[in-house]
Enzyme design. Sequence first.
Site, short mmCIF file in Angstrom:
data_model
loop_
_atom_site.label_atom_id
_atom_site.label_comp_id
_atom_site.label_asym_id
_atom_site.label_seq_id
_atom_site.Cartn_x
_atom_site.Cartn_y
_atom_site.Cartn_z
N HIS A 143 0.83 -1.20 0.00
CA HIS A 143 0.00 0.00 0.00
C HIS A 143 0.87 1.25 0.00
CE1 HIS A 143 0.76 -0.75 4.27
NE2 HIS A 143 0.33 0.45 4.58
N HIS A 145 1.29 3.92 2.06
CA HIS A 145 1.88 4.60 3.21
C HIS A 145 3.40 4.60 3.11
CE1 HIS A 145 -2.01 3.83 5.72
NE2 HIS A 145 -2.13 4.86 4.90
N ASP A 147 5.80 4.37 5.13
CA ASP A 147 6.60 3.38 5.86
C ASP A 147 6.58 2.02 5.17
OD1 ASP A 147 3.88 3.10 6.60
OD2 ASP A 147 4.41 2.11 8.48
N HIS A 148 5.90 1.94 4.03
CA HIS A 148 5.91 0.72 3.22
C HIS A 148 6.41 0.98 1.79
CE1 HIS A 148 3.66 -1.97 6.04
NE2 HIS A 148 3.36 -0.79 6.54
N HIS A 200 -7.59 -0.97 5.13
CA HIS A 200 -6.54 -0.12 5.71
C HIS A 200 -6.30 1.08 4.80
CE1 HIS A 200 -3.09 0.88 8.16
NE2 HIS A 200 -2.31 0.88 7.09
N ASP A 224 -0.19 -4.24 6.03
CA ASP A 224 -0.91 -3.76 7.22
C ASP A 224 -2.34 -4.29 7.28
OD1 ASP A 224 1.30 -2.45 8.08
OD2 ASP A 224 0.51 -0.42 7.86
N HIS A 262 4.65 -5.33 10.42
CA HIS A 262 5.12 -4.69 11.66
C HIS A 262 5.34 -5.72 12.76
CE1 HIS A 262 4.38 -0.41 10.58
NE2 HIS A 262 3.44 -0.92 9.81
#
Length: 356
Positions: A143, A145, A147-148, A200, A224, A262
């Site tokens: 996805h 975001h 942090d990905h 998400h 996520d 995570h």
Amino acid sequence: MVAVSLGVLALCCLCCCLGLLVLVQRRLPGASRLPRCVMARTEKPFFRIAYSLYTKTRLGYLFYKRQLKKARERYPHGHSSTQAIVFSGVKVVPIPVLSDNYSYLIIDTASSLAVAVDPSDPIAVQTYLEREGLTLEAILCTHKHWDHSGGNKALKRQYKSCRVYGSSNDDIPQLTNPLTDREQITIGRLQFQAFFTPGHTVGHMIYLLDGKSGDGPDCLFSGDLLFLAGCGRMFEGSAQTMLASLDTVASLSDNALLWPGHEYAADNLTFAAVVEPENTVRDRKFQWVLQHRLEKKCTCPSTLGEEKEYNPFLRTHCQDLHLALDLQRGEDEEWSHFRARILEEVRRRKDLFKGR
């Protein structure tokens, strides 16, 4: 004059929100995991502003870069120790990045071709690739975001023929190969299937590595959507949407290995004890996780069969959970609607328990 006023207002809003993000990060424990913690601890208006800025403006990227720098300084060797798993001709390597994320390299050992899943720290991924003499053939992005997806651009610059896969419904950086639900991806001997799992984010996808690629179990890279004993927050979808996505996971083989985005295992299992205190399977898993986390060891992978035993977000069909939540199905209520209501209540309690 109106245009100028709106421009000034937008600039002020950006500056104020950046200040608020930094202030919250300094004042709140665990706030380095923004935007999750900010969103969980503020009212809806600020949530919408912060989330929009994080996902739709350069402010989010700059914030990600700041967090990346801090994580590299704090965890020069990664936040957890990990161990690769090797099947016949296939190697799965978890790479700890940021403060609690995992990226993954899946390697066809015969051809030295590698696939990266959610490579948010390009230096960490590239270091491993160069040390092992590997060629990055593809990036599978779950996805949008940062942090990905934050490492996509740098890795694409370094490996120009690398393809970037993901959903066109998400704004995936450097996307070259938009995917549809259940589309097949072949990299060397590696066979993946992509599943569309919104909730998400509107375009979230998960990737299943066919175990036949390496004469081993299937491997699910869940981003996520699903964690060990937990699931992602419903930022861009309803409970019904998220339930359908979780049901997609539940339909897969119990033997499939779960590789989440995570390291949330200890917190998630602590919460699972609150909603299902009589679950003895959870108790045993919790003791195992606590020992691993004391030694800073990665808790991945679990199996989908295990998750169905103790993950409350995969147990919306279980009467034990209904009783624990003190929720009953309405006389004329559809089963799927009732399960979505259960999921929504578990998610609400989890958000209040811990902002993840």
